[in-house]
Enzyme design. Sequence first.
Site, PDB file in Angstrom:
ATOM      1  N   SER A  77     -11.481  -6.716  -7.658  1.00 54.91           N
ATOM      2  CA  SER A  77     -10.059  -6.396  -7.706  1.00 54.91           C
ATOM      3  C   SER A  77      -9.468  -6.637  -9.099  1.00 54.91           C
ATOM      4  O   SER A  77      -9.755  -7.645  -9.746  1.00 54.91           O
ATOM      5  CB  SER A  77      -9.290  -7.248  -6.689  1.00 54.91           C
ATOM      6  OG  SER A  77      -7.895  -7.044  -6.831  1.00 54.91           O
TER       7      SER A  77
ATOM      8  N   SER B 249      -6.180  -6.789  -9.399  1.00 55.88           N
ATOM      9  CA  SER B 249      -4.846  -7.356  -9.162  1.00 55.88           C
ATOM     10  C   SER B 249      -4.646  -8.738  -9.788  1.00 55.88           C
ATOM     11  O   SER B 249      -3.594  -8.993 -10.385  1.00 55.88           O
ATOM     12  CB  SER B 249      -4.559  -7.409  -7.664  1.00 55.88           C
ATOM     13  OG  SER B 249      -4.424  -6.118  -7.139  1.00 55.88           O
TER      14      SER B 249
ATOM     15  N   LYS C 155      -4.694  -4.007   6.056  1.00 57.55           N
ATOM     16  CA  LYS C 155      -3.367  -3.413   5.890  1.00 57.55           C
ATOM     17  C   LYS C 155      -2.655  -3.121   7.208  1.00 57.55           C
ATOM     18  O   LYS C 155      -1.430  -3.219   7.284  1.00 57.55           O
ATOM     19  CB  LYS C 155      -3.460  -2.135   5.054  1.00 57.55           C
ATOM     20  CG  LYS C 155      -3.755  -2.386   3.585  1.00 57.55           C
ATOM     21  CD  LYS C 155      -3.682  -1.093   2.784  1.00 57.55           C
ATOM     22  CE  LYS C 155      -3.900  -1.351   1.309  1.00 57.55           C
ATOM     23  NZ  LYS C 155      -3.715  -0.141   0.486  1.00 57.55           N
TER      24      LYS C 155
ATOM     25  N   TYR D 186      -8.431   6.986 -10.185  1.00 56.28           N
ATOM     26  CA  TYR D 186      -8.185   6.674 -11.603  1.00 56.28           C
ATOM     27  C   TYR D 186      -9.449   6.226 -12.331  1.00 56.28           C
ATOM     28  O   TYR D 186      -9.435   6.037 -13.545  1.00 56.28           O
ATOM     29  CB  TYR D 186      -7.074   5.635 -11.763  1.00 56.28           C
ATOM     30  CG  TYR D 186      -7.364   4.272 -11.191  1.00 56.28           C
ATOM     31  CD1 TYR D 186      -7.946   3.279 -11.962  1.00 56.28           C
ATOM     32  CD2 TYR D 186      -7.033   3.970  -9.876  1.00 56.28           C
ATOM     33  CE1 TYR D 186      -8.198   2.023 -11.440  1.00 56.28           C
ATOM     34  CE2 TYR D 186      -7.277   2.721  -9.341  1.00 56.28           C
ATOM     35  CZ  TYR D 186      -7.863   1.753 -10.125  1.00 56.28           C
ATOM     36  OH  TYR D 186      -8.112   0.506  -9.603  1.00 56.28           O
TER      37      TYR D 186
ATOM     38  N   ASP E  48       2.446   1.310  -1.867  1.00 57.26           N
ATOM     39  CA  ASP E  48       1.525   2.363  -2.292  1.00 57.26           C
ATOM     40  C   ASP E  48       2.243   3.703  -2.460  1.00 57.26           C
ATOM     41  O   ASP E  48       2.101   4.380  -3.474  1.00 57.26           O
ATOM     42  CB  ASP E  48       0.388   2.514  -1.273  1.00 57.26           C
ATOM     43  CG  ASP E  48      -0.605   1.373  -1.330  1.00 57.26           C
ATOM     44  OD1 ASP E  48      -0.822   0.827  -2.427  1.00 57.26           O
ATOM     45  OD2 ASP E  48      -1.175   1.031  -0.278  1.00 57.26           O
TER      46      ASP E  48
END
Length: 294
Positions: A24, A26, A75, A241, A111
Amino acid sequence: MENLGRINGKTELVGLLATPIGHSLSPAMHNLAFDKLGLNCAYLAFEVGNEQLEDAVKGMRALNVKGFNVSMPNKMKILPYLDELADSAKFSGAVNTVVNVDGKFVGHSTDGMGYTRNLKEHGIDIKGKKMTLIGSGGAATPIAIQSALEGVAEISIFARDDAFFPQAVENVRIINEDMKHLNVKANVYPLENVGQLKAEIATSDILANGTGVGMKPLEGLSVIQDESMLRPDLIVTDVVYIPRKSKLMEQAEAAGATAINGLGMMLWQGALAFELWTGQQMPVDYIKEQLFAE
């Protein structure tokens, strides 16, 4: 990162609950931002799956954390453990950001907001436009819901005719029925219906790939097989990406279309979460320069 050297008795914790979590970006993104703005916060990643999720959320409550992110596979599973849901999470049925508001855990989905914010950064307002969206999963669903919330006029969703197709049908039902006050027209079609796909793209302002096609292990592939579907006045967006220029982006550029990859969406979903937690804007340009320099 210098902010980690400033951890003390007043440092506020922010985290991420997901698995697998080792790759990750983040933690790097948020800790860089905390450091840049001089905020006394630290962001840590915790390897948490569905089985540990309820206990992990209880632990976050007990620790009175500032907030946390949620990623796959949590999620949707986290919804029962939260106190409130923002519209972005309620309509998409998923949460990627939790904010501690005076002891109440409020779930958001940034998102979709990251997607629309990225379009705005490119000078594109989706209000009144028609979108063709490919996909119905964890990225496509928030894109569909947020686009409807922000005033897209019409959205045609294409998904493969497989076990996940019912989610595309449900997304369209939510937009047409639960969100009917927004007056957005939503349609759903199987992606295998190439003729319908061509017809919808021909009358759309935006074509959005909300699937992982184009990134590993599907690198070099595209959701568009017939490049004649693309045209110069079409806006083509991708959630992918890495690589920066997916096959779809190459096709869009070759057709003279506006091509926007998923980097901005990834950054902006994080920036919006950051703002929900701190009340301050993430230094996005600085983060992009530090983590994503070409």
